[in-house]
Design an enzyme around this catalytic site. Structure first.
Site, PDB file in Angstrom:
ATOM      1  N   MET A  30      72.502  34.058 -66.283  1.00  0.00           N
ATOM      2  CA  MET A  30      73.930  33.811 -65.904  1.00  0.00           C
ATOM      3  C   MET A  30      74.279  32.349 -66.498  1.00  0.00           C
ATOM      4  SD  MET A  30      74.650  35.325 -62.207  1.00  0.00           S
ATOM      5  CE  MET A  30      73.980  33.993 -61.153  1.00  0.00           C
ATOM      6  N   HIS A  34      68.474  26.041 -67.994  1.00  0.00           N
ATOM      7  CA  HIS A  34      67.413  25.063 -67.991  1.00  0.00           C
ATOM      8  C   HIS A  34      65.927  25.317 -68.145  1.00  0.00           C
ATOM      9  CE1 HIS A  34      66.180  27.448 -64.491  1.00  0.00           C
ATOM     10  NE2 HIS A  34      67.505  27.509 -63.850  1.00  0.00           N
ATOM     11  N   HIS A  37      64.635  28.999 -67.447  1.00  0.00           N
ATOM     12  CA  HIS A  37      65.190  30.128 -68.362  1.00  0.00           C
ATOM     13  C   HIS A  37      64.537  29.966 -69.743  1.00  0.00           C
ATOM     14  CE1 HIS A  37      68.932  29.278 -66.056  1.00  0.00           C
ATOM     15  NE2 HIS A  37      68.691  30.590 -65.693  1.00  0.00           N
ATOM     16  N   GLU A 148      59.832  34.756 -61.592  1.00  0.00           N
ATOM     17  CA  GLU A 148      59.361  35.047 -60.139  1.00  0.00           C
ATOM     18  C   GLU A 148      59.974  34.154 -59.103  1.00  0.00           C
ATOM     19  OE1 GLU A 148      54.969  34.151 -60.459  1.00  0.00           O
ATOM     20  OE2 GLU A 148      54.607  36.238 -61.367  1.00  0.00           O
ATOM     21  N   SER A 186      69.940  26.561 -61.566  1.00  0.00           N
ATOM     22  CA  SER A 186      71.303  26.233 -62.026  1.00  0.00           C
ATOM     23  C   SER A 186      71.804  25.540 -60.650  1.00  0.00           C
ATOM     24  CB  SER A 186      72.050  27.436 -62.452  1.00  0.00           C
ATOM     25  OG  SER A 186      71.319  28.083 -63.519  1.00  0.00           O
TER      26      SER A 186
HETATM   27  P1  AMP Z   1      69.903  33.006 -63.491  1.00  0.00           P
HETATM   28  O1  AMP Z   1      70.472  32.485 -64.494  1.00  0.00           O
HETATM   29  O2  AMP Z   1      69.780  32.066 -62.267  1.00  0.00           O
HETATM   30  O3  AMP Z   1      70.236  34.462 -62.800  1.00  0.00           O
HETATM   31  O4  AMP Z   1      68.364  33.347 -63.662  1.00  0.00           O
HETATM   32  C1  AMP Z   1      68.069  34.170 -65.088  1.00  0.00           C
HETATM   33  C2  AMP Z   1      66.590  34.404 -64.988  1.00  0.00           C
HETATM   34  O5  AMP Z   1      65.825  33.027 -64.837  1.00  0.00           O
HETATM   35  C3  AMP Z   1      66.123  35.154 -63.597  1.00  0.00           C
HETATM   36  O6  AMP Z   1      65.175  36.096 -64.101  1.00  0.00           O
HETATM   37  C4  AMP Z   1      65.456  34.251 -62.633  1.00  0.00           C
HETATM   38  O7  AMP Z   1      64.508  34.507 -62.109  1.00  0.00           O
HETATM   39  C5  AMP Z   1      65.047  33.032 -63.894  1.00  0.00           C
HETATM   40  N1  AMP Z   1      64.734  31.761 -63.516  1.00  0.00           N
HETATM   41  C6  AMP Z   1      65.727  31.047 -62.820  1.00  0.00           C
HETATM   42  N2  AMP Z   1      65.004  29.750 -62.522  1.00  0.00           N
HETATM   43  C7  AMP Z   1      63.850  29.993 -62.905  1.00  0.00           C
HETATM   44  C8  AMP Z   1      62.561  28.866 -62.808  1.00  0.00           C
HETATM   45  N3  AMP Z   1      62.708  27.821 -62.179  1.00  0.00           N
HETATM   46  N4  AMP Z   1      61.527  29.574 -63.137  1.00  0.00           N
HETATM   47  C9  AMP Z   1      61.475  30.772 -63.828  1.00  0.00           C
HETATM   48  N5  AMP Z   1      62.320  31.568 -63.966  1.00  0.00           N
HETATM   49  C10 AMP Z   1      63.245  31.196 -63.310  1.00  0.00           C
END
Ligand code: AMP
Length: 279
Positions: A30, A34, A37, A148, A186
């Site tokens: 999304m 960071h 990602h 994870e 995020s």
């Molecule tokens: P999001 O943008 O928050 O929807 O996350 C996108 C992808 O990044 C998802 O598969 C999350 O699980 C992964 N993700 C987010 N934060 C972390 C993190 N700290 N460590 C590993 N993967 C992450």
């Protein structure tokens, strides 16, 4: 790096990347990228010839009183990071492209989506499963990589891919953490300096609980203590701290492996999630 917002153009660009039998990894996000990602992108580079990242703040996975409008968005910054990582294509559709008028089909992973974050955020995982299945059909990658960090989401997507016969591999990437142990998110950007300093109580309480359970401590008492420690550390409330079977997500009242400690807690308007293996 190509930035594409139109489905027909995406199909042509993906076919061109796949010429000569080259493989494609998809990393759905999304945005507000960071290091967590970027660790998924690096895993994609290791396992496939090309990495495609999607950025789409998916309205259907936010509840009516959640942070959809406030969710951080900075595509220029994100795109610059992805160029540095050698990403081939950024798929950045708008809401009307993803959900054209009359969109009325949804994916529900009933068994795995009801508890934990599903209980606290009704409809959230239906929104996730629907948009991820659309991304899989749009990009048709060989492999898709998820963190994870969102353990329940990863379990749901694995189950959905199996149940609906998606022809791709799902890989999970380890949780990237800040130096004090807080999982990168995020949503950490919502925390004030003082809140961010206090938030370390969350991973610390989970670490202590995982160690205690692995050492044979009473599970109900340990989970209650972890909740109390999180609140004592400055959180306003705890949505859940639970011991679960790592794959079926069934709540465990007796420790057996593979087990995972799953948790969500709120500080002010910010809701944070985390999880740990109990080994
Ligand atoms: P999001 O943008 O928050 O929807 O996350 C996108 C992808 O990044 C998802 O598969 C999350 O699980 C992964 N993700 C987010 N934060 C972390 C993190 N700290 N460590 C590993 N993967 C992450």
């Amino acid at each position: 790096m190509q930035i594409i917002r139109d489905i027909a153009m995406l199909r042509r660009a993906v076919s061109a990347l796949q010429q000569g039998g080259k493989s494609v990894a998809l990393v759905p996000t999304m945005g507000a990228l960071h290091a967590g990602h970027l660790s998924l992108v690096r895993m994609g580079k290791r396992v496939a010839d090309h990495v495609i990242v999607s950025i789409f703040v998916n309205p259907t996975q936010f509840g009516p009183n959640e942070d959809f409008a406030a969710y951080p968005r900075d595509e220029d910054r994100d795109a610059a990071l992805l160029v540095e990582e050698g990403v081939s294509l950024l798929w950045a559709p708008d809401v009307a492209t993803m959900y054209p008028g009359g969109h009325s089909t949804h994916v529900e992973v009933a068994e795995l989506g009801a508890d934990y974050c599903g209980a606290a955020r009704p409809g959230h995982f239906d929104g996730v499963a629907t948009v991820v299945s659309k991304l899989f059909n749009q990009v048709r990658p060989d492999v898709a990589i998820f963190g994870e960090k969102d353990w329940q989401q990863l379990a749901i997507i694995r189950r959905m891919a199996r149940d609906l016969d998606f022809a791709l591999d799902i890989l999970g990437a380890p949780i990237a953490r800040d130096s004090d142990g807080l999982a990168l998110s995020s949503r950490n950007a919502y925390l004030s300096k003082d809140q961010r300093a206090a938030a370390v109580a969350f991973p610390n309480a989970l670490k202590a609980a995982a160690k205690a359970i692995a050492g044979g401590a009473d599970i109900a008492e340990t989970l209650a203590k972890a909740e109390a420690d999180i609140v004592a550390g400055g959180f306003d409330s705890v949505d859940y701290v639970a011991l679960a079977d790592a794959e079926s997500l069934e709540r465990l009242s007796l420790f057996r492996k593979p087990a995972r400690l799953l948790a969500a807690a709120r500080m002010g308007k910010t809701r944070l999630i985390d999880n740990l293996a109990v080994a």
